[in-house]
Scaffold this active site. Structure first.
Site, short mmCIF file in Angstrom:
data_model
loop_
_atom_site.label_atom_id
_atom_site.label_comp_id
_atom_site.label_asym_id
_atom_site.label_seq_id
_atom_site.Cartn_x
_atom_site.Cartn_y
_atom_site.Cartn_z
N HIS A 71 0.81 -1.23 0.00
CA HIS A 71 0.00 0.00 0.00
C HIS A 71 0.84 1.28 0.00
CE1 HIS A 71 -3.38 -2.54 0.18
NE2 HIS A 71 -3.52 -2.67 1.48
N HIS A 124 -9.64 1.78 0.96
CA HIS A 124 -9.52 0.66 1.90
C HIS A 124 -10.57 0.72 3.01
CE1 HIS A 124 -7.44 -2.55 4.05
NE2 HIS A 124 -6.58 -2.64 3.08
N GLU A 166 -11.32 -4.03 -2.55
CA GLU A 166 -10.45 -2.99 -3.10
C GLU A 166 -10.35 -3.16 -4.61
OE1 GLU A 166 -6.75 -3.42 -0.60
OE2 GLU A 166 -8.13 -4.65 0.54
C1 GLA Z 1 -4.80 -5.30 2.42
C2 GLA Z 1 -3.97 -6.52 2.28
C3 GLA Z 1 -4.06 -7.34 3.52
C4 GLA Z 1 -3.74 -6.53 4.74
C5 GLA Z 1 -4.62 -5.31 4.79
C6 GLA Z 1 -4.26 -4.41 5.94
O1 GLA Z 1 -6.12 -5.54 2.21
O2 GLA Z 1 -4.29 -7.28 1.16
O3 GLA Z 1 -3.16 -8.42 3.42
O4 GLA Z 1 -2.41 -6.12 4.72
O5 GLA Z 1 -4.53 -4.60 3.60
O6 GLA Z 1 -4.14 -5.09 7.15
#
Ligand code: GLA
Length: 382
Positions: free
Chosen positions: A136, A210, A348
């Site tokens: 991210h 998110h 997402e």
């Molecule tokens: C995303 C990732 C997950 C996790 C979340 C945050 O969705 O795919 O693996 O890292 O973010 O906890």
């Protein structure tokens, strides 16, 4: 929002407000300007604001920090409102320990293998923040930046335009990236996100949102009863670090087949190696429609207890469905309750993880002179 006129009026009565203030197409408030208030200050004194928006029966609170959706309130089948998005009361919680709660994600949503990629023959090393990988956007991604926010209220829409300029080299990414994200609440109570970005050097970009959804209300317990459908015959299996292996595996005959709606809990404990590795669902679904010029419907989430539904439309080729596997009861949310494993899920819309290292995946390269543009629409109903 797909509401009957009767539901809207019953809802207004239950909420103790005038029917005209609640919305539904026939009662759109359209035009009421978002309201701004101070939310908190960062350690360096930077002020963070919170904006409240309402339209078509949907209520939303957004922070200038990370473009975070702090709350999103929707009526249930009897018109009773609940906040269906996980979040915190205090800015400190967002800064100290937020697993991207409600935030905008950039420059690159999802993982990049060892934080490395090569573009036009030049190797780049990104900030590594998830084991040996970049997740991210790196340690200080777009979720941890303060955005410039401009409200608007025009025609039947209300919304916010968020701007952030990421300097050349930030978190290791090449090029000055100017990002603009527009949150719109439509007269029907839909939440539309339009992402735009430009760069002055070739770079990679993959923006997403998110939000952690629990359509029964944040803090109300598990989402395993929620029914989900995803229009995808393939998904991208991963290695132990959740980096795609490159294979586009068939969902048919596996727990990953959500082409027909099913409760999330139905197969989540199947002894499938991919579910064991990820501690649940945390994968990218390869949307059957592929990249499209306009947003197309790709997923529906429904909570049988409240009747609330969420439909997602996007122009993007992928969807990360994450079943809240790393929530572990250590975070306390806006309702005063702790968030445990499976208490929310994320959907997402995105390009595939690790695309900069996977030549067979659709490209995430953005070059000077081009404009990155993508749209995702969340439609709510009961
Ligand atoms: C995303 C990732 C997950 C996790 C979340 C945050 O969705 O795919 O693996 O890292 O973010 O906890």
């Amino acid at each position: 929002m797909e509401l009957s006129r009767r539901t809207v009026i019953a809802g207004a009565a239950a909420a103790g407000v005038a029917a005209t203030a609640v919305g539904g197409t026939a009662h759109a408030t359209g035009g009421r300007k978002p309201v701004k208030e101070l939310f908190g200050k960062l350690a360096d004194g930077t002020k963070v604001y919170r904006w409240s928006l309402e339209n078509g029966g949907t209520r939303m609170k957004v922070l200038s920090y990370g473009g975070v959706v702090q709350s999103l309130e929707l009526p249930d089948r009897r018109g009773r409102y609940a906040n269906v998005s996980l979040g915190f009361d205090d800015l400190d919680d967002y800064v100290a320990s937020s697993p991207y709660m409600g935030a905008l994600i950039g420059r690159y949503g999802n993982r990049i293998d060892k934080g490395r990629f090569t573009l036009d023959g030049k190797a780049y090393q990104l900030s590594v923040n998830d084991g040996e990988n970049t997740l991210h956007g790196g340690a200080q991604g777009f979720d941890k930046r303060v955005w410039d926010v401009e409200p608007f209220a025009g025609g039947s829409d209300v919304g916010l335009v968020l701007h952030y300029t990421s300097v050349d080299g930030e978190m290791g990414y090449p090029g000055t990236l100017k990002a603009k994200v527009t949150y719109t609440l439509t007269r029907d109570g839909d939440w539309r996100i339009d992402y735009e970005a430009t760069t002055d050097k070739a770079t990679v970009v993959n923006l997403t949102s998110h939000v952690y959804w629990n359509l029964a209300g944040e803090g109300s317990g598990t989402i395993e009863d929620h029914e989900l459908s995803i229009a995808a015959s393939r998904y991208t299996p991963t290695d132990a670090g959740l980096i795609p292996t490159g294979e586009l595996a068939k969902t048919a005959g596996t727990p990953f087949d959500f082409r027909r709606a099913k409760p999330i809990g139905r197969d989540i404990r199947a002894a499938h190696p991919q579910l064991i590795t990820a501690k649940g669902f945390d994968h990218n679904w390869v949307l059957d429609k592929g990249i499209t010029d306009r947003p197309e419907h790709i997923a529906t989430l429904r909570d049988p207890s409240s009747g609330r539904t969420l439909k997602i439309a996007t122009d993007q080729p992928g969807l990360q469905f994450y079943s809240g596997n790393f929530l572990d009861g250590t975070l306390t949310g806006t309702g005063g309750r702790t968030y445990r494993q499976g208490d929310a899920l994320c959907l997402e819309t995105q390009h595939f993880p690790d695309s900069p290292n996977q030549p067979s995946f659709p490209s995430t390269v953005l070059r000077p002179g081009q404009t990155y543009r993508t749209t995702t629409v969340h439609s709510f109903g009961v």
